[in-house]
Design a protein around this motif. Structure first.
Motif, short mmCIF file in Angstrom:
data_model
loop_
_atom_site.label_atom_id
_atom_site.label_comp_id
_atom_site.label_asym_id
_atom_site.label_seq_id
_atom_site.Cartn_x
_atom_site.Cartn_y
_atom_site.Cartn_z
N LEU A 1 13.55 38.10 -7.54
CA LEU A 1 12.40 37.36 -6.93
C LEU A 1 12.88 35.74 -6.34
O LEU A 1 12.49 35.44 -5.30
N ARG A 2 13.45 35.14 -7.08
CA ARG A 2 14.32 33.99 -6.86
C ARG A 2 14.97 34.01 -5.58
O ARG A 2 15.02 33.36 -4.37
N LEU A 3 15.77 34.94 -5.36
CA LEU A 3 16.82 35.32 -4.10
C LEU A 3 15.81 35.85 -2.99
O LEU A 3 16.05 35.10 -1.89
N ILE A 4 14.69 36.40 -3.23
CA ILE A 4 13.87 36.59 -2.18
C ILE A 4 13.23 35.31 -1.49
O ILE A 4 13.28 35.15 -0.33
N ILE A 5 12.88 34.56 -2.60
CA ILE A 5 12.32 33.15 -2.11
C ILE A 5 13.31 32.33 -1.39
O ILE A 5 12.83 31.77 -0.23
N LEU A 6 14.46 32.23 -1.88
CA LEU A 6 15.51 31.55 -1.26
C LEU A 6 15.55 32.15 0.21
O LEU A 6 15.91 31.29 1.15
N ILE B 1 22.93 42.02 -11.41
CA ILE B 1 21.77 42.55 -10.61
C ILE B 1 22.17 43.75 -10.16
O ILE B 1 23.04 43.92 -8.86
N GLU B 2 21.53 45.05 -10.55
CA GLU B 2 21.79 46.33 -9.85
C GLU B 2 20.67 46.69 -8.87
O GLU B 2 19.56 46.26 -9.22
N LEU C 1 8.16 39.86 -16.00
CA LEU C 1 9.24 40.30 -15.34
C LEU C 1 10.59 40.09 -16.11
O LEU C 1 10.67 39.24 -17.17
N SER C 2 11.41 40.89 -15.93
CA SER C 2 12.78 40.89 -16.82
C SER C 2 13.49 39.89 -16.12
O SER C 2 13.14 39.34 -15.08
N LYS C 3 14.34 39.42 -16.79
CA LYS C 3 15.40 38.27 -16.37
C LYS C 3 16.08 38.75 -14.83
O LYS C 3 15.97 37.91 -13.86
N SER C 4 16.09 40.03 -14.89
CA SER C 4 17.05 40.38 -13.62
C SER C 4 15.66 40.31 -12.39
O SER C 4 16.00 39.85 -11.17
#
Length: 176
Positions: A137-142, A159-160, A129-132
């Motif tokens: 993914l981290r935001l969704i997990i949060l 993040i666009e 996965l790209s850094k973005s």
């Protein structure tokens, strides 16, 4: 419902920043963004909510609980983007690991539904996965942790399209 009430607070943050005679009240559903060229106040407020520093004067209550008592339960109330770590080769394993032992979190299956809005699939390799995409993914997990207070720091920088995808998730949930 979440609430943060701060009255005449003087706070020395672990970061070295300070809040001086701050009073404010935040109640959900509110989204608060703190924008400043000087990040000191924002960093100090984040340290306060993460229970890193010392209150010198004033009162703080979080969700109706005085700050001194709140310190013990803060890990179940606050989610920080910096606490989300992607462990596991695939998105599925990363999600299962991140949700494991998290009280009141969504199930992995519910979280997989959320990642569909980002055009991600559970069998994708995290390292590809790209850094973005990794940050998304981290935001969704949060969000899947379902904490009453979420600290994003500067996670939306660069993040666009994430907000549009998040809106799709929200609309999909509200129509069910």
């Amino acid at each position: 419902m979440s609430s943060i009430t701060i009255n005449d607070l003087v706070f020395d943050a672990k970061s070295g920043d300070q809040l001086d005679n701050v009073s404010l009240e935040l109640k959900s559903p509110q989204i608060v963004g703190i924008c400043s060229n000087d990040t000191g106040a924002a960093t100090a407020l984040e340290d306060l909510l993460a229970v890193r520093g010392k209150i010198l004067n004033g009162d703080v209550t979080i969700n109706g609980v005085p700050f001194k008592k709140y310190k013990r339960q803060s890990k179940n109330e606050i989610g920080r983007i910096d606490d989300v770590v992607l462990k596991g080769k695939t998105i599925e394993k990363a999600i299962k690991h991140a949700l494991h032992h998290k009280e009141n979190a969504l199930t992995p299956e519910q979280t997989f539904e959320m990642i569909k809005a980002l055009n991600l699939k559970p069998d994708q390799v995290v390292g590809e996965l790209s850094k973005s995409q990794q940050l998304e993914l981290r935001l969704i997990i949060l969000l899947a942790w379902q904490r009453s207070i979420v600290i994003l720091s500067n996670a939306f920088d660069g993040i666009e399209g994430f907000l549009a995808a998040l809106l799709k998730i929200t609309l999909r949930k509200s129509t069910r």
